[in-house]
Design a protein around this motif. Sequence first.
Motif, PDB file in Angstrom:
ATOM      1  N   GLU A  17       0.806  -1.228   0.000  1.00  0.00           N
ATOM      2  CA  GLU A  17       0.000   0.000   0.000  1.00  0.00           C
ATOM      3  C   GLU A  17       0.841   1.281   0.000  1.00  0.00           C
ATOM      4  N   PRO A  18       1.910   1.392   0.800  1.00  0.00           N
ATOM      5  CA  PRO A  18       2.662   2.656   0.811  1.00  0.00           C
ATOM      6  C   PRO A  18       3.239   3.034  -0.553  1.00  0.00           C
ATOM      7  N   THR A  19       3.890   2.080  -1.248  1.00  0.00           N
ATOM      8  CA  THR A  19       4.467   2.418  -2.554  1.00  0.00           C
ATOM      9  C   THR A  19       3.373   2.674  -3.578  1.00  0.00           C
ATOM     10  N   CYS A  20       2.240   1.999  -3.434  1.00  0.00           N
ATOM     11  CA  CYS A  20       1.124   2.204  -4.367  1.00  0.00           C
ATOM     12  C   CYS A  20       0.559   3.613  -4.241  1.00  0.00           C
ATOM     13  N   THR A  21       0.192   4.007  -3.035  1.00  0.00           N
ATOM     14  CA  THR A  21      -0.429   5.317  -2.831  1.00  0.00           C
ATOM     15  C   THR A  21       0.553   6.467  -3.065  1.00  0.00           C
ATOM     16  N   ALA A  22       1.863   6.163  -2.947  1.00  0.00           N
ATOM     17  CA  ALA A  22       2.862   7.209  -3.190  1.00  0.00           C
ATOM     18  C   ALA A  22       3.026   7.514  -4.674  1.00  0.00           C
ATOM     19  N   ASP A  23       2.594   6.600  -5.517  1.00  0.00           N
ATOM     20  CA  ASP A  23       2.738   6.795  -6.970  1.00  0.00           C
ATOM     21  C   ASP A  23       1.553   7.590  -7.508  1.00  0.00           C
ATOM     22  N   THR A  24       1.617   8.893  -7.291  1.00  0.00           N
ATOM     23  CA  THR A  24       0.540   9.763  -7.784  1.00  0.00           C
ATOM     24  C   THR A  24       0.703  10.085  -9.262  1.00  0.00           C
ATOM     25  N   LEU A  25       1.933   9.949  -9.778  1.00  0.00           N
ATOM     26  CA  LEU A  25       2.178  10.242 -11.191  1.00  0.00           C
ATOM     27  C   LEU A  25       1.355   9.333 -12.093  1.00  0.00           C
ATOM     28  N   ASN A  26       1.252   8.070 -11.696  1.00  0.00           N
ATOM     29  CA  ASN A  26       0.518   7.092 -12.507  1.00  0.00           C
ATOM     30  C   ASN A  26      -0.902   6.848 -12.004  1.00  0.00           C
ATOM     31  N   LEU A  27      -1.366   7.736 -11.093  1.00  0.00           N
ATOM     32  CA  LEU A  27      -2.751   7.685 -10.589  1.00  0.00           C
ATOM     33  C   LEU A  27      -3.077   6.316  -9.991  1.00  0.00           C
ATOM     34  N   CYS A  28      -2.190   5.853  -9.093  1.00  0.00           N
ATOM     35  CA  CYS A  28      -2.396   4.531  -8.495  1.00  0.00           C
ATOM     36  C   CYS A  28      -3.246   4.627  -7.230  1.00  0.00           C
ATOM     37  N   GLU A  29      -4.013   3.558  -6.977  1.00  0.00           N
ATOM     38  CA  GLU A  29      -4.777   3.482  -5.730  1.00  0.00           C
ATOM     39  C   GLU A  29      -4.778   2.044  -5.238  1.00  0.00           C
ATOM     40  N   TRP A  30      -4.813   1.900  -3.924  1.00  0.00           N
ATOM     41  CA  TRP A  30      -4.732   0.590  -3.294  1.00  0.00           C
ATOM     42  C   TRP A  30      -6.130   0.046  -3.040  1.00  0.00           C
ATOM     43  N   ASN A  31      -6.367  -1.200  -3.465  1.00  0.00           N
ATOM     44  CA  ASN A  31      -7.632  -1.869  -3.196  1.00  0.00           C
ATOM     45  C   ASN A  31      -7.443  -2.734  -1.958  1.00  0.00           C
ATOM     46  N   SER A  32      -7.973  -2.271  -0.839  1.00  0.00           N
ATOM     47  CA  SER A  32      -7.750  -2.987   0.424  1.00  0.00           C
ATOM     48  C   SER A  32      -8.485  -4.321   0.471  1.00  0.00           C
ATOM     49  N   THR A  33      -9.522  -4.474  -0.354  1.00  0.00           N
ATOM     50  CA  THR A  33     -10.281  -5.734  -0.365  1.00  0.00           C
ATOM     51  C   THR A  33      -9.477  -6.855  -1.005  1.00  0.00           C
ATOM     52  N   THR A  34      -8.864  -6.550  -2.152  1.00  0.00           N
ATOM     53  CA  THR A  34      -8.110  -7.580  -2.872  1.00  0.00           C
ATOM     54  C   THR A  34      -6.621  -7.553  -2.548  1.00  0.00           C
ATOM     55  N   GLY A  35      -6.144  -6.447  -1.933  1.00  0.00           N
ATOM     56  CA  GLY A  35      -4.724  -6.330  -1.639  1.00  0.00           C
ATOM     57  C   GLY A  35      -3.891  -6.105  -2.884  1.00  0.00           C
ATOM     58  N   ASP A  36      -4.436  -5.328  -3.838  1.00  0.00           N
ATOM     59  CA  ASP A  36      -3.745  -5.068  -5.100  1.00  0.00           C
ATOM     60  C   ASP A  36      -3.683  -3.571  -5.373  1.00  0.00           C
ATOM     61  N   CYS A  37      -2.709  -3.196  -6.207  1.00  0.00           N
ATOM     62  CA  CYS A  37      -2.573  -1.806  -6.641  1.00  0.00           C
ATOM     63  C   CYS A  37      -3.057  -1.690  -8.080  1.00  0.00           C
ATOM     64  N   TRP A  38      -3.988  -0.766  -8.313  1.00  0.00           N
ATOM     65  CA  TRP A  38      -4.555  -0.573  -9.643  1.00  0.00           C
ATOM     66  C   TRP A  38      -4.534   0.904 -10.025  1.00  0.00           C
ATOM     67  N   LYS A  39      -4.655   1.146 -11.289  1.00  0.00           N
ATOM     68  CA  LYS A  39      -4.832   2.516 -11.783  1.00  0.00           C
ATOM     69  C   LYS A  39      -6.223   3.003 -11.384  1.00  0.00           C
ATOM     70  N   LYS A  40      -6.327   4.262 -10.967  1.00  0.00           N
ATOM     71  CA  LYS A  40      -7.638   4.804 -10.605  1.00  0.00           C
ATOM     72  C   LYS A  40      -8.577   4.733 -11.804  1.00  0.00           C
ATOM     73  N   THR A  41      -9.799   4.343 -11.530  1.00  0.00           N
ATOM     74  CA  THR A  41     -10.794   4.250 -12.594  1.00  0.00           C
ATOM     75  C   THR A  41     -11.180   5.650 -13.052  1.00  0.00           C
ATOM     76  N   GLU A  42     -11.011   5.894 -14.334  1.00  0.00           N
ATOM     77  CA  GLU A  42     -11.324   7.216 -14.878  1.00  0.00           C
ATOM     78  C   GLU A  42     -12.810   7.317 -15.195  1.00  0.00           C
ATOM     79  N   CYS A  43     -13.344   8.508 -14.977  1.00  0.00           N
ATOM     80  CA  CYS A  43     -14.726   8.827 -15.356  1.00  0.00           C
ATOM     81  C   CYS A  43     -15.750   7.940 -14.651  1.00  0.00           C
ATOM     82  N   ALA A  44     -15.482   7.578 -13.401  1.00  0.00           N
ATOM     83  CA  ALA A  44     -16.430   6.741 -12.643  1.00  0.00           C
ATOM     84  C   ALA A  44     -17.465   7.619 -11.950  1.00  0.00           C
ATOM     85  N   TYR A  45     -18.181   8.423 -12.743  1.00  0.00           N
ATOM     86  CA  TYR A  45     -19.192   9.333 -12.202  1.00  0.00           C
ATOM     87  C   TYR A  45     -20.582   8.810 -12.537  1.00  0.00           C
ATOM     88  N   THR A  46     -21.515   9.046 -11.628  1.00  0.00           N
ATOM     89  CA  THR A  46     -22.864   8.503 -11.802  1.00  0.00           C
ATOM     90  C   THR A  46     -23.876   9.543 -12.254  1.00  0.00           C
TER      91      THR A  46
END
Length: 553
Positions: free
Chosen positions: A308-337
């Motif tokens: 999680e620390p290295t994932c959330t620190a990578d703001t250049l690549n818009l990374c976010e940590w999924n605490s449910t799966t324990g994985d680092c993914w790119k933030k979902t773009e345009c996830a507006y309702t």
Amino acid sequence: KEDPDCFWNGVKCADKKYGECPVMDIILLLDGSGSMSQTFGRHPHGFFALVEILRDWVKTLPLTGEPAASPTPGGPVTGGVRLGFVQFSGQNRGYPWPWSSGSSNAIETSGTTGTGGHLSGLDTEIYEDLDWHENNYLGKGTMIQMGLEMVGDMFDRAHQVSSRKRILIIFTDGKIYDPDVLGPARAVLDQEQVQTFGIVLRRQAGHTKADTDAEDTLKPITSDPHDDHFKNLQIDEVATQVFADICDPNGVWGHLIVTQTNDPGQSGLHRPCDHYTDSHDCTLDAGCVWDTASAACADSPCTAHCDEPTCTADTLNLCEWNSTTGDCWKKTECAYTTKTECEASPELCVWDELKDPKCEQEKCTPNTNLQDCLDDPDNCEWLNVNGKDQCVEKKCQYPDATTCGTDPNCIWSQDACNSTAESCKEILCTHTTSADCTSDSRCSWDATGNVGVCKENLCAKYLDEMCCDHKDECKWDITVTPPVCGDKKCPKIGDKDTCNNETDCMWDDSKNACTDLDCSKYPTRCPCDQNSKCYWKPGAGVTGQGQCVAIEF
């Protein structure tokens, strides 16, 4: 070391060959008749060999990871694959061969055993089901009615989940002896929107009468067109020609499934990035990014972060940590309702009522030069919009009048160049200001009334050069990118002095009108010399424009 043949799909490590599996529920209807106990090629027992092949297949599939759903309610299901198993046979073993007497019989696990007769995305439950079927091999007649009924019940208990494709694959090695009573069960499968495939398993390389008898009774049970939903294979061909094929959108069965699946993004499950050829679908995957330099889809740098620390620190690549799966993914773009949030976002999002989800990232706009725009597979075009050249998605690419009519920016009309063709076209020149209107090469501002109006140029409807050049009032304008069919300037000029002041216009006294400069209309020297824009070429007997030296091209 990373295995190049594997990928993490958000739930488990999966084989890349199966990375393009659509979101689906699959039930395997297995022939448990006595003939399946015979030798099949190198396998001494056909039914046990089929079960072993299924075990190997489960290891590679992008399963949902969820346990069997309880009968009530169906429960939420993620993307990926769920499996179910039913074994069919008869109540009795008839004699002599073939074993055809008695009535239909079928079995599935129940209670706390394996999946308990439900669809499951959990491999441990699925393996337990396969063990149970191996230990409870029926070995009697070849009757399928009860098996089809049990499949219909299993799909019904699962409760249809939007976007999940329903697949039935039937395996048999011989003639089915109850084809005349299958109508009601087949109707239930159609009602449940099940796509049915059939496989005849041959015991040897060559075809026999037993194979053709099996084909004649199995094909009518499959979906239309029957020939496309059927295969006759040796048992060792099942893995490559069936299991890999249904996950390949270019395969015969894979294409049939994908064309009826409205879920290219796999409901959030990650696919191997090199399987995407479309930049739009690539960027929708949280594990992928589109590389404009190579025009290919590549792994997001976020997927390389394992904590999680290295994932959330990578703001250049818009990374976010999924605490449910324990994985680092790119933030979902345009996830507006909502439409307001979508259109106000800084992520170049657009709202489309015809799609689900309705908010998605604009296609084409990331391309900043003409070549990248034209190379983009997302149906892009390079236009001058509000005085600025940019890459935009082609509008109104709808295939029929009904869909076209749902978009207020489009109209279904006859092709200007082909009176027998119709297509969906963008409604042009809706600009409300003179500046916006005149910056659009397809439009002109009419200020003759009390309120100015932006009007489509007469020739803008002609979309190709040949068609444009056949119209006297039009010319193909290559000064803009991409070229468009524009109105000729000269015919719009109403007085002689203004006309003659234009370098490419001339006043035609016979028509009392301004026309495009055409020196070839003067057949003799005197009238030619009277027009300062033309000259007479001595000795040639022709007129010309300009002062070109003698050149051979």
